[in-house]
Scaffold this motif. Structure first.
Motif, PDB file in Angstrom:
ATOM      1  N   LEU A 159      63.341  26.476   9.839  1.00 35.51           N
ATOM      2  CA  LEU A 159      62.612  25.205   9.984  1.00 35.51           C
ATOM      3  C   LEU A 159      61.656  24.996   8.814  1.00 35.51           C
ATOM      4  O   LEU A 159      61.493  23.873   8.326  1.00 35.51           O
ATOM      5  CB  LEU A 159      61.847  25.180  11.312  1.00 35.51           C
ATOM      6  N   ALA A 160      61.030  26.084   8.352  1.00 31.69           N
ATOM      7  CA  ALA A 160      60.102  25.942   7.213  1.00 31.69           C
ATOM      8  C   ALA A 160      60.856  25.418   5.996  1.00 31.69           C
ATOM      9  O   ALA A 160      60.356  24.544   5.270  1.00 31.69           O
ATOM     10  CB  ALA A 160      59.444  27.287   6.913  1.00 31.69           C
ATOM     11  N   LYS A 161      62.065  25.908   5.765  1.00 34.06           N
ATOM     12  CA  LYS A 161      62.833  25.422   4.611  1.00 34.06           C
ATOM     13  C   LYS A 161      63.311  23.983   4.863  1.00 34.06           C
ATOM     14  O   LYS A 161      63.274  23.149   3.964  1.00 34.06           O
ATOM     15  CB  LYS A 161      64.016  26.344   4.296  1.00 34.06           C
ATOM     16  N   ILE A 162      63.724  23.669   6.103  1.00 36.79           N
ATOM     17  CA  ILE A 162      64.124  22.286   6.415  1.00 36.79           C
ATOM     18  C   ILE A 162      62.954  21.332   6.154  1.00 36.79           C
ATOM     19  O   ILE A 162      63.123  20.232   5.637  1.00 36.79           O
ATOM     20  CB  ILE A 162      64.601  22.165   7.887  1.00 36.79           C
ATOM     21  N   LEU A 163      61.717  21.781   6.493  1.00 34.62           N
ATOM     22  CA  LEU A 163      60.532  20.927   6.297  1.00 34.62           C
ATOM     23  C   LEU A 163      60.075  20.914   4.841  1.00 34.62           C
ATOM     24  O   LEU A 163      59.095  20.253   4.500  1.00 34.62           O
ATOM     25  CB  LEU A 163      59.381  21.401   7.209  1.00 34.62           C
ATOM     26  N   GLY A 164      60.748  21.670   4.002  1.00 35.96           N
ATOM     27  CA  GLY A 164      60.476  21.600   2.553  1.00 35.96           C
ATOM     28  C   GLY A 164      59.364  22.493   2.062  1.00 35.96           C
ATOM     29  O   GLY A 164      58.823  22.257   0.973  1.00 35.96           O
ATOM     30  N   VAL A 165      58.993  23.519   2.841  1.00 35.34           N
ATOM     31  CA  VAL A 165      57.916  24.415   2.385  1.00 35.34           C
ATOM     32  C   VAL A 165      58.390  25.151   1.128  1.00 35.34           C
ATOM     33  O   VAL A 165      59.490  25.710   1.096  1.00 35.34           O
ATOM     34  CB  VAL A 165      57.526  25.419   3.500  1.00 35.34           C
ATOM     35  N   LYS A 166      57.509  25.149   0.108  1.00 30.84           N
ATOM     36  CA  LYS A 166      57.921  25.620  -1.215  1.00 30.84           C
ATOM     37  C   LYS A 166      58.179  27.127  -1.239  1.00 30.84           C
ATOM     38  O   LYS A 166      59.193  27.580  -1.758  1.00 30.84           O
ATOM     39  CB  LYS A 166      56.804  25.286  -2.208  1.00 30.84           C
ATOM     40  N   LYS A 167      57.242  27.890  -0.677  1.00 27.00           N
ATOM     41  CA  LYS A 167      57.408  29.347  -0.753  1.00 27.00           C
ATOM     42  C   LYS A 167      57.297  29.974   0.635  1.00 27.00           C
ATOM     43  O   LYS A 167      56.199  30.127   1.179  1.00 27.00           O
ATOM     44  CB  LYS A 167      56.366  29.952  -1.699  1.00 27.00           C
ATOM     45  N   VAL A 168      58.452  30.310   1.194  1.00 23.31           N
ATOM     46  CA  VAL A 168      58.481  30.963   2.500  1.00 23.31           C
ATOM     47  C   VAL A 168      58.620  32.467   2.258  1.00 23.31           C
ATOM     48  O   VAL A 168      59.578  32.927   1.642  1.00 23.31           O
ATOM     49  CB  VAL A 168      59.653  30.448   3.360  1.00 23.31           C
ATOM     50  N   ILE A 169      57.617  33.218   2.737  1.00 25.56           N
ATOM     51  CA  ILE A 169      57.614  34.672   2.567  1.00 25.56           C
ATOM     52  C   ILE A 169      57.884  35.277   3.947  1.00 25.56           C
ATOM     53  O   ILE A 169      57.135  35.031   4.894  1.00 25.56           O
ATOM     54  CB  ILE A 169      56.265  35.168   2.023  1.00 25.56           C
ATOM     55  N   ALA A 170      58.980  36.036   4.050  1.00 26.11           N
ATOM     56  CA  ALA A 170      59.399  36.552   5.350  1.00 26.11           C
ATOM     57  C   ALA A 170      59.246  38.058   5.384  1.00 26.11           C
ATOM     58  O   ALA A 170      59.608  38.753   4.435  1.00 26.11           O
ATOM     59  CB  ALA A 170      60.852  36.161   5.604  1.00 26.11           C
ATOM     60  N   LEU A 171      58.719  38.568   6.493  1.00 27.07           N
ATOM     61  CA  LEU A 171      58.557  40.014   6.694  1.00 27.07           C
ATOM     62  C   LEU A 171      59.504  40.487   7.791  1.00 27.07           C
ATOM     63  O   LEU A 171      59.631  39.823   8.829  1.00 27.07           O
ATOM     64  CB  LEU A 171      57.119  40.326   7.129  1.00 27.07           C
ATOM     65  N   ALA A 172      60.166  41.618   7.560  1.00 29.33           N
ATOM     66  CA  ALA A 172      61.005  42.220   8.596  1.00 29.33           C
ATOM     67  C   ALA A 172      61.105  43.707   8.303  1.00 29.33           C
ATOM     68  O   ALA A 172      60.805  44.154   7.187  1.00 29.33           O
ATOM     69  CB  ALA A 172      62.381  41.573   8.626  1.00 29.33           C
ATOM     70  N   SER A 173      61.544  44.486   9.326  1.00 25.88           N
ATOM     71  CA  SER A 173      61.439  45.938   9.184  1.00 25.88           C
ATOM     72  C   SER A 173      62.742  46.633   8.767  1.00 25.88           C
ATOM     73  O   SER A 173      62.809  47.848   8.787  1.00 25.88           O
ATOM     74  CB  SER A 173      60.956  46.546  10.503  1.00 25.88           C
ATOM     75  N   SER A 174      63.780  45.869   8.421  1.00 28.46           N
ATOM     76  CA  SER A 174      65.016  46.521   7.968  1.00 28.46           C
ATOM     77  C   SER A 174      65.686  45.687   6.883  1.00 28.46           C
ATOM     78  O   SER A 174      65.458  44.462   6.800  1.00 28.46           O
ATOM     79  CB  SER A 174      65.986  46.720   9.128  1.00 28.46           C
ATOM     80  N   THR A 175      66.526  46.358   6.094  1.00 31.63           N
ATOM     81  CA  THR A 175      67.256  45.652   5.034  1.00 31.63           C
ATOM     82  C   THR A 175      68.215  44.638   5.644  1.00 31.63           C
ATOM     83  O   THR A 175      68.411  43.548   5.105  1.00 31.63           O
ATOM     84  CB  THR A 175      68.055  46.677   4.194  1.00 31.63           C
ATOM     85  N   GLU A 176      68.807  45.000   6.796  1.00 29.65           N
ATOM     86  CA  GLU A 176      69.725  44.056   7.444  1.00 29.65           C
ATOM     87  C   GLU A 176      69.014  42.727   7.728  1.00 29.65           C
ATOM     88  O   GLU A 176      69.546  41.645   7.477  1.00 29.65           O
ATOM     89  CB  GLU A 176      70.234  44.688   8.752  1.00 29.65           C
ATOM     90  N   LYS A 177      67.782  42.829   8.209  1.00 29.29           N
ATOM     91  CA  LYS A 177      67.042  41.603   8.548  1.00 29.29           C
ATOM     92  C   LYS A 177      66.566  40.873   7.290  1.00 29.29           C
ATOM     93  O   LYS A 177      66.632  39.639   7.228  1.00 29.29           O
ATOM     94  CB  LYS A 177      65.838  41.928   9.439  1.00 29.29           C
ATOM     95  N   THR A 178      66.080  41.617   6.290  1.00 31.97           N
ATOM     96  CA  THR A 178      65.614  40.921   5.073  1.00 31.97           C
ATOM     97  C   THR A 178      66.811  40.262   4.372  1.00 31.97           C
ATOM     98  O   THR A 178      66.674  39.161   3.831  1.00 31.97           O
ATOM     99  CB  THR A 178      64.853  41.867   4.109  1.00 31.97           C
ATOM    100  N   ASP A 179      67.985  40.916   4.404  1.00 32.38           N
ATOM    101  CA  ASP A 179      69.179  40.295   3.797  1.00 32.38           C
ATOM    102  C   ASP A 179      69.536  39.005   4.542  1.00 32.38           C
ATOM    103  O   ASP A 179      69.874  37.993   3.928  1.00 32.38           O
ATOM    104  CB  ASP A 179      70.378  41.249   3.860  1.00 32.38           C
TER     105      ASP A 179
END
Ligand SMILES: NC(=O)c1ccc[n+]([C@@H]2O[C@H](COP(=O)([O-])OP(=O)(O)OC[C@H]3O[C@@H](n4cnc5c(N)ncnc54)[C@H](OP(=O)(O)O)[C@@H]3O)[C@@H](O)[C@H]2O)c1
Length: 324
Positions: A159-179
């Motif tokens: 939703l953040a990207k749909i709303l056009g937010v310039k820099k979305v920084i995402a945190l997650a605890s595994s490579t599978e999730k960050t990928d």
């Protein structure tokens, strides 16, 4: 009918599969034959007595369910027997049948499974309402999302990207999730099981800090996230664990000297129209394929403890569902 009751606050041992009477829909309600019921993080806390249950023990658990309408009260509008709907339920969703206010019944779009549909009433609505009503990110701002591979997290990043937010920084605890979140378009994905994750967030903002911090983690991650807010930034607290947090004088000093705001968010049940306002956009983006739904972990109703263990283990991605 079979249902999962909570009969105490001792954690998973308080969950029990029992036979209970099928609920009867009120005048404005529908009765669903439940095809999938979604788990929510807050319910882990609820089993331990750390999140308000709002009902007397024992009660059938489950905030939401997707299924087929099999009966409708005399005044239930816009929904008919045979419709596929997903809804916040009134009687408890971890059951073969559940009642819901017809006003909360959301039609399931074509091509969306019952399991995927369980993501809409709480995870989808919470994420969108949080962005629209509380966080209000502007296109030129940066936004920090924790547990980005979780149920709410996967909605927030998209939703953040749909709303056009310039820099979305995402945190997650595994490579599978960050990928996964990288494939969904986030600008920076960071594994916060690494000790230097907060430095990586600072670097990603060229040392300025994050304009909007979405904080649900509490504990050490919560405290670090708080420090990452930029001058004039907003910190939005919305997690089940946050309700037991205290704010320190150092954090108040930070808010004052950095001109920051601390905002609380919860699905606005006191303003049903604001919940309803979220639905058309969500359904449009789902139909357009802009918003993907993730519900890959399914368990039989009888395996409810295994379902909760999976969610608690941090290995699941998106929604965990029970299939009656
Ligand atoms: N205020 C509201 O209206 C509202 C509505 C819905 C949800 N929420 C909040 O949003 C947050 C996410 O909820 P959700 O239902 O979508 O859950 P979820 O994110 O699917 O929960 C599972 C994920 O949370 C992360 N996590 C962090 N600490 C954890 C722990 N101690 N135990 C288990 N998982 C942990 C894990 O991701 P990582 O391993 O990647 O960290 C895990 O995969 C929760 O804090 C919830 O209370 C608020």
């Amino acid at each position: 009918m079979k249902a999962v009751e909570l009969n105490g606050f001792e954690g998973l041992s308080s969950l029990q599969v029992v036979d209970v009477e099928q609920p009867t829909p009120g005048a404005n309600e529908v009765l669903l034959e439940v095809k999938a019921a979604g788990l929510n993080f807050a319910e882990i806390e609820m089993t331990k007595g750390k999140y308000p249950a709002g009902k007397k023990l024992p009660f059938v658990m489950g905030f939401e369910a997707a299924g087929v309408v099999v009966d409708a009260g005399a005044q239930a509008k816009n929904v008919k027997v045979g419709d596929r709907v997903t809804a916040i339920v009134s009687s408890g969703g971890y059951a073969e049948y559940a009642t819901a206010d017809a006003g909360f019944a959301i039609p399931i779009p074509d091509g969306v499974s019952f399991a995927e549909a369980t993501t809409i009433p709480i995870h989808g609505v919470a994420a969108y309402a949080l962005l629209k009503l509380a966080a209000k990110p502007q296109p030129n701002e940066s936004l920090l999302i924790q547990a980005a591979g979780g149920g709410v997290g996967l909605y927030l990043v998209q939703l953040a990207k749909i709303l056009g937010v310039k820099k979305v920084i995402a945190l997650a605890s595994s490579t599978e999730k960050t990928d996964l979140v990288t494939s969904l378009g986030v600008d920076v994905a960071i594994n916060y099981s690494h000790a230097n994750w907060a430095d990586q967030v600072r670097e990603a903002t060229d040392g300025k800090g994050v304009d909007v911090v979405l904080e649900a983690a509490s504990g050490d991650v919560g405290a670090e996230s708080f420090k990452l807010a930029a001058p004039f930034g907003r910190i939005v607290m919305f997690g089940a664990k946050n309700i037991h947090d205290t704010i320190s004088s150092a954090q108040i000093r930070q808010l004052v000297y950095q001109n920051q705001s601390l905002v609380g968010f919860n699905i606005p049940t006191q303003r049903a129209e604001q919940i309803a306002d979220c639905i058309p956009d969500l359904l449009t983006w789902i139909a357009q394929g802009k918003l993907k739904l993730f519900a890959n972990s399914s368990f039989a109703l009888a395996d409810v403890k295994a379902a909760f263990e999976a969610l608690s283990s941090r290995r699941t991605i998106g929604k965990v569902v029970l299939i009656p």
